[in-house]
Design a protein around this motif. Structure first.
Motif, PDB file in Angstrom:
ATOM      1  N   ASP A   1       0.934  -1.211  -0.265  1.00 22.46           N
ATOM      2  CA  ASP A   1       0.238   0.542  -0.059  1.00 22.46           C
ATOM      3  C   ASP A   1       1.207   1.051  -0.029  1.00 22.46           C
ATOM      4  N   ASP A   2       1.022   2.398  -0.700  1.00 19.87           N
ATOM      5  CA  ASP A   2       1.556   3.856  -0.620  1.00 19.87           C
ATOM      6  C   ASP A   2       1.723   4.074   0.483  1.00 19.87           C
ATOM      7  N   GLY A   3      -0.235   3.926   0.983  1.00 17.77           N
ATOM      8  CA  GLY A   3       0.090   4.370   2.564  1.00 17.77           C
ATOM      9  C   GLY A   3       1.653   4.574   2.919  1.00 17.77           C
ATOM     10  N   ALA A   4       2.207   3.044   2.842  1.00 19.21           N
ATOM     11  CA  ALA A   4       3.434   3.143   4.377  1.00 19.21           C
ATOM     12  C   ALA A   4       4.957   3.440   3.359  1.00 19.21           C
ATOM     13  N   LEU A   5       4.043   3.914   2.208  1.00 20.28           N
ATOM     14  CA  LEU A   5       5.616   4.383   1.382  1.00 20.28           C
ATOM     15  C   LEU A   5       5.492   5.748   1.266  1.00 20.28           C
ATOM     16  N   CYS A   6       4.648   6.487   1.395  1.00 24.16           N
ATOM     17  CA  CYS A   6       4.672   7.465   0.857  1.00 24.16           C
ATOM     18  C   CYS A   6       4.473   8.880   2.117  1.00 24.16           C
ATOM     19  N   THR A   7       3.416   8.274   3.169  1.00 25.53           N
ATOM     20  CA  THR A   7       3.298   9.380   4.150  1.00 25.53           C
ATOM     21  C   THR A   7       4.047   9.306   4.885  1.00 25.53           C
ATOM     22  N   LYS A   8       3.657   9.854   6.225  1.00 21.83           N
ATOM     23  CA  LYS A   8       4.598  10.461   7.664  1.00 21.83           C
ATOM     24  C   LYS A   8       4.848   9.670   8.039  1.00 21.83           C
ATOM     25  N   GLU A   9       3.433   9.072   8.146  1.00 17.80           N
ATOM     26  CA  GLU A   9       3.398   7.718   9.307  1.00 17.80           C
ATOM     27  C   GLU A   9       4.130   6.299   8.718  1.00 17.80           C
ATOM     28  N   GLY A  10       4.218   6.173   7.152  1.00 19.12           N
ATOM     29  CA  GLY A  10       5.378   5.424   7.218  1.00 19.12           C
ATOM     30  C   GLY A  10       7.108   5.212   6.877  1.00 19.12           C
ATOM     31  N   LYS A  11       7.186   7.250   7.833  1.00 23.58           N
ATOM     32  CA  LYS A  11       9.161   6.865   7.762  1.00 23.58           C
ATOM     33  C   LYS A  11       9.303   5.691   8.570  1.00 23.58           C
ATOM     34  N   LYS A  12       9.323   5.558   9.826  1.00 19.97           N
ATOM     35  CA  LYS A  12       9.844   4.712  10.445  1.00 19.97           C
ATOM     36  C   LYS A  12       9.401   3.020   9.528  1.00 19.97           C
ATOM     37  N   PHE A  13       8.314   3.007   8.880  1.00 18.89           N
ATOM     38  CA  PHE A  13       8.959   1.744   7.414  1.00 18.89           C
ATOM     39  C   PHE A  13       9.524   2.106   6.516  1.00 18.89           C
ATOM     40  N   ARG A  14      10.075   3.448   6.446  1.00 20.09           N
ATOM     41  CA  ARG A  14      11.040   3.413   4.705  1.00 20.09           C
ATOM     42  C   ARG A  14      12.156   3.407   5.328  1.00 20.09           C
ATOM     43  N   LYS A  15      12.679   3.411   6.497  1.00 16.52           N
ATOM     44  CA  LYS A  15      13.772   3.464   7.528  1.00 16.52           C
ATOM     45  C   LYS A  15      14.032   2.189   7.113  1.00 16.52           C
ATOM     46  N   PHE A  16      12.816   1.496   7.832  1.00 16.23           N
ATOM     47  CA  PHE A  16      13.835  -0.092   8.268  1.00 16.23           C
ATOM     48  C   PHE A  16      13.525  -0.683   6.941  1.00 16.23           C
ATOM     49  N   ILE A  17      13.254  -0.385   5.812  1.00 17.40           N
ATOM     50  CA  ILE A  17      13.262  -1.062   4.446  1.00 17.40           C
ATOM     51  C   ILE A  17      14.772  -0.503   3.971  1.00 17.40           C
ATOM     52  N   ARG A  18      15.061   0.840   4.001  1.00 17.14           N
ATOM     53  CA  ARG A  18      16.647   0.774   3.703  1.00 17.14           C
ATOM     54  C   ARG A  18      17.466  -0.053   5.048  1.00 17.14           C
ATOM     55  N   GLU A  19      17.183  -0.049   5.449  1.00 18.46           N
ATOM     56  CA  GLU A  19      18.112  -0.350   6.437  1.00 18.46           C
ATOM     57  C   GLU A  19      18.490  -2.046   6.175  1.00 18.46           C
ATOM     58  N   LYS A  20      17.252  -2.346   6.091  1.00 20.47           N
ATOM     59  CA  LYS A  20      17.561  -4.011   6.136  1.00 20.47           C
ATOM     60  C   LYS A  20      17.111  -4.503   4.848  1.00 20.47           C
ATOM     61  N   PHE A  21      17.283  -3.783   3.532  1.00 24.44           N
ATOM     62  CA  PHE A  21      17.238  -4.369   2.109  1.00 24.44           C
ATOM     63  C   PHE A  21      17.601  -3.321   1.534  1.00 24.44           C
ATOM     64  N   LEU A  22      17.588  -3.993   0.005  1.00 23.56           N
ATOM     65  CA  LEU A  22      18.434  -3.425  -0.702  1.00 23.56           C
ATOM     66  C   LEU A  22      17.106  -3.681  -1.106  1.00 23.56           C
ATOM     67  N   ILE A  23      16.496  -2.216  -2.263  1.00 22.24           N
ATOM     68  CA  ILE A  23      15.534  -1.825  -3.203  1.00 22.24           C
ATOM     69  C   ILE A  23      16.439  -2.418  -4.805  1.00 22.24           C
TER      70      ILE A  23
END
Length: 140
Positions: free
Chosen positions: A41-63
């Motif tokens: 869901d783009d809400g997890a990727l593009c909203t203020k709420e998703g900031k921690k999630f985006r950080k998690f993705i960048r730390e743990k995964f290669l996009i």
């Protein structure tokens, strides 16, 4: 799940998007270098709420890639969230960084806004054959 915890107090948020929690679980299940293809869901990727999630993705995964889906992607399920396909690879170590990220936008996935089949305009197969971002996509 760490994503469900407030960073300042370590207490749980009142609610967390389930797809964010699933991503953390996928991380736990993957071997180092393991690959994940998921719809998010783009809400997890593009909203203020998703900031921690985006950080998690960048730390743990290669996009490896992001493919935006049209708003009507799930119209036959009677929902129309903005979604994207994420192609991620679990990092082998914390020093790994992305080389290149494939990005594309599909405007048609084989049906109309009302859900009627329209296979001649389906773009995902064409996108899947694209090797680099430099190749032009016929996205009308």
């Amino acid at each position: 799940y760490d994503i469900a915890k407030k960073p300042e107090t370590n207490k749980l948020y009142g609610s967390v998007r389930s797809n964010m929690l699933f991503a953390e679980r996928y991380y736990d299940l993957l071997i180092n270098g393991g690959k994940l293809l998921t719809i998010m869901d783009d809400g997890a990727l593009c909203t203020k709420e998703g900031k921690k999630f985006r950080k998690f993705i960048r730390e743990k995964f290669l996009i490896k890639g992001i493919i935006g889906l049209p708003k009507n992607a799930f119209i036959n399920a009677e929902v129309s969230p903005n979604t994207s396909v994420l192609y991620l690879q679990k990092k082998k170590n914390n020093r790994e960084i992305e080389d290149t990220i494939f990005v594309a936008q599909s405007k048609n996935i084989g049906h109309t806004d009302s859900g009627k089949p329209c296979p001649e305009k389906h773009q995902l197969l064409e996108i899947s054959k694209t090797k680099t971002m430099d190749e032009k996509l016929n996205c009308e």
